[in-house]
Enzyme design. Sequence first.
Site, PDB file in Angstrom:
ATOM      1  N   SER A 135      17.167 -31.955  77.769  1.00 21.60           N
ATOM      2  CA  SER A 135      16.862 -31.155  79.456  1.00 21.60           C
ATOM      3  C   SER A 135      18.016 -30.929  79.608  1.00 21.60           C
ATOM      4  CB  SER A 135      16.858 -32.679  79.615  1.00 21.60           C
ATOM      5  OG  SER A 135      15.945 -32.290  81.532  1.00 21.60           O
ATOM      6  N   LYS A 161      13.933 -28.863  76.636  1.00 17.51           N
ATOM      7  CA  LYS A 161      13.396 -29.088  77.631  1.00 17.51           C
ATOM      8  C   LYS A 161      13.655 -28.411  78.729  1.00 17.51           C
ATOM      9  CE  LYS A 161      13.001 -32.734  80.676  1.00 17.51           C
ATOM     10  NZ  LYS A 161      12.040 -33.940  81.313  1.00 17.51           N
ATOM     11  N   LYS A 163      14.409 -27.205  82.770  1.00 18.69           N
ATOM     12  CA  LYS A 163      13.826 -27.464  83.459  1.00 18.69           C
ATOM     13  C   LYS A 163      13.101 -26.448  84.455  1.00 18.69           C
ATOM     14  CE  LYS A 163      14.243 -31.802  84.465  1.00 18.69           C
ATOM     15  NZ  LYS A 163      13.931 -32.193  85.451  1.00 18.69           N
ATOM     16  N   ASP A 188       9.186 -28.450  82.388  1.00 14.16           N
ATOM     17  CA  ASP A 188       9.621 -29.882  83.629  1.00 14.16           C
ATOM     18  C   ASP A 188       9.321 -28.982  84.768  1.00 14.16           C
ATOM     19  OD1 ASP A 188       9.097 -32.620  84.826  1.00 14.16           O
ATOM     20  OD2 ASP A 188      11.021 -33.024  84.182  1.00 14.16           O
ATOM     21  N   GLU A 213       5.629 -30.865  81.622  1.00 18.72           N
ATOM     22  CA  GLU A 213       5.315 -32.103  82.392  1.00 18.72           C
ATOM     23  C   GLU A 213       5.446 -31.371  83.968  1.00 18.72           C
ATOM     24  OE1 GLU A 213       9.171 -33.958  81.094  1.00 18.72           O
ATOM     25  OE2 GLU A 213       9.047 -35.127  82.558  1.00 18.72           O
ATOM     26  N   ASP A 238       5.139 -37.548  84.308  1.00 19.21           N
ATOM     27  CA  ASP A 238       6.004 -38.449  84.311  1.00 19.21           C
ATOM     28  C   ASP A 238       6.312 -38.854  85.628  1.00 19.21           C
ATOM     29  OD1 ASP A 238       8.792 -39.443  85.456  1.00 19.21           O
ATOM     30  OD2 ASP A 238       9.768 -37.350  84.762  1.00 19.21           O
ATOM     31  N   LYS A 262       9.288 -43.609  81.272  1.00 18.07           N
ATOM     32  CA  LYS A 262      10.842 -43.878  82.182  1.00 18.07           C
ATOM     33  C   LYS A 262      10.731 -45.766  82.143  1.00 18.07           C
ATOM     34  CE  LYS A 262      12.414 -39.878  83.791  1.00 18.07           C
ATOM     35  NZ  LYS A 262      12.189 -38.924  84.988  1.00 18.07           N
ATOM     36  N   GLY A 290      13.855 -39.709  80.670  1.00 18.00           N
ATOM     37  CA  GLY A 290      16.319 -40.112  81.284  1.00 18.00           C
ATOM     38  C   GLY A 290      16.380 -39.394  82.930  1.00 18.00           C
TER      39      GLY A 290
HETATM   40  O1  OSB Z   1      11.760 -35.115  85.389  1.00 20.18           O
HETATM   41  O2  OSB Z   1      12.496 -35.835  83.854  1.00 20.18           O
HETATM   42  C1  OSB Z   1      12.986 -35.389  84.852  1.00 20.18           C
HETATM   43  C2  OSB Z   1      16.660 -36.094  85.290  1.00 20.18           C
HETATM   44  C3  OSB Z   1      16.637 -37.041  86.637  1.00 20.18           C
HETATM   45  C4  OSB Z   1      15.406 -36.687  87.733  1.00 20.18           C
HETATM   46  C5  OSB Z   1      14.395 -36.605  86.837  1.00 20.18           C
HETATM   47  C6  OSB Z   1      14.235 -36.328  85.189  1.00 20.18           C
HETATM   48  C7  OSB Z   1      15.495 -35.623  84.671  1.00 20.18           C
HETATM   49  C8  OSB Z   1      15.693 -35.177  83.777  1.00 20.18           C
HETATM   50  C9  OSB Z   1      16.932 -35.646  83.138  1.00 20.18           C
HETATM   51  O3  OSB Z   1      15.070 -34.701  82.968  1.00 20.18           O
HETATM   52  C10 OSB Z   1      16.883 -36.572  81.593  1.00 20.18           C
HETATM   53  C11 OSB Z   1      18.367 -36.876  81.227  1.00 20.18           C
HETATM   54  O4  OSB Z   1      19.227 -36.037  80.390  1.00 20.18           O
HETATM   55  O5  OSB Z   1      18.649 -37.931  81.567  1.00 20.18           O
HETATM   56 MG    MG Z   2      10.542 -35.197  84.474  1.00 19.62          MG
END
Ligand code: OSB
Ligand code: MG
Length: 369
Positions: A135, A161, A163, A188, A213, A238, A262, A290
């Site tokens: 991510s 992924k 953001k 995402d 996402e 999510d 999660k 994550g």
């Molecule tokens: O939306 O998936 C998410 C991290 C913190 C809060 C929300 C998200 C995330 C990530 C990071 O996308 C995923 C990771 O590498 O741990």
């Molecule tokens: Mg997410």
Amino acid sequence: MKIEFIAVRELRMHLKEPFETSSSITRERRVLLLEVRSDGLSGWSEITVDEEPFYNSETTDTAWHILRDFIVPLTLGKIVETAQEARTLMSRIRGHEMARAGLENALWDIESQQKGIPLHKLLGGSLTEIPCGVSLGIQPAVELVIAKIEHELAAGYQRIKLKIKPGSDIGMVKKVRKIFPNVKLMVDANSAYALQDAELLREFDSCDLLMIEQPLAWDELYQHAKLQALILTPICLDECIHNAHHARAAIELGACMVINVKLGRVGGHSEAKRVHDVCRECKIPVWCGGMLESGVGRVHNIAMSTLPGFILPGDVSASKRYWDEDIIEPEVEVTTRGTIKVPESPGLGYSVRRDRIERLTVRSETWQV
Ligand code: OSB
Ligand code: MG
């Protein structure tokens, strides 16, 4: 298992790089670790909260409060046959899934040690290697996104992924797609858009994305169903999914075609299994999300990712992407095939570095019978 001892501690851990999403920027993590003791064994887990309630409603401080004032009184001194029963002990607590997941997951570690089997076997997992993606946080320029993707692909990761947020979305993703025509790519939005943005979101249909996402509000299934009817890109939820009932409702409404599981957000391994089972029954693929976890949370994610429905690469990646020094041994490593090999020893399969944990701890509280 008699729950004889519960200790919570807060560690300060600096991320190697800031991580930006549409809702916040994280530079340092206030990592909450739980240690539970029973029958001479120690179980470990991470309470995967953020410091601020910008991803979900829990925070570092609410989790501590719920643990001290409600979870400890309901569980300390109690005897459970299985870790799953801990969920029932805490069932009067509404919400606060991440805090509850902490207690339950530490007991899963203990139960698997007691039974002498790896945690993933106890959970019913079957994969011996799990597929990994990364991510990537929001970057100030598309050139930086491209350089990061090159770096992660060279390390072997199977999917990327990105953001996104308004102003750093379709234009950026189109450029990336042009340079990497064959990469498994997804985005995402962390709830940065509204249904009125459907036209813009529909433009992603030309980018051949695995999924988008959580485009809309964190608590809105109905509007995601309306959006999914307007776009071809599969929606993955999510933030919206906190239990198996939410998963079933989302699927039946047509609000998503994929679910990100999660452990913290759904309240621990037993509910994560239920979410997984609902999705499998409905032929909806899942993958493991994550929360920028330390090694302790990360290895619980690895165990969960071995369940048969986790067919898409997750956001579970190597320790060294986040930390100069992780708090487990060995650190989590990714193969050149972009996989993590699942450990075969009883319990978590990694050992906890108490010395490093002590050094990073800024506060702690302990309860025992
Ligand atoms: O939306 O998936 C998410 C991290 C913190 C809060 C929300 C998200 C995330 C990530 C990071 O996308 C995923 C990771 O590498 O741990
Ligand atoms: Mg997410």
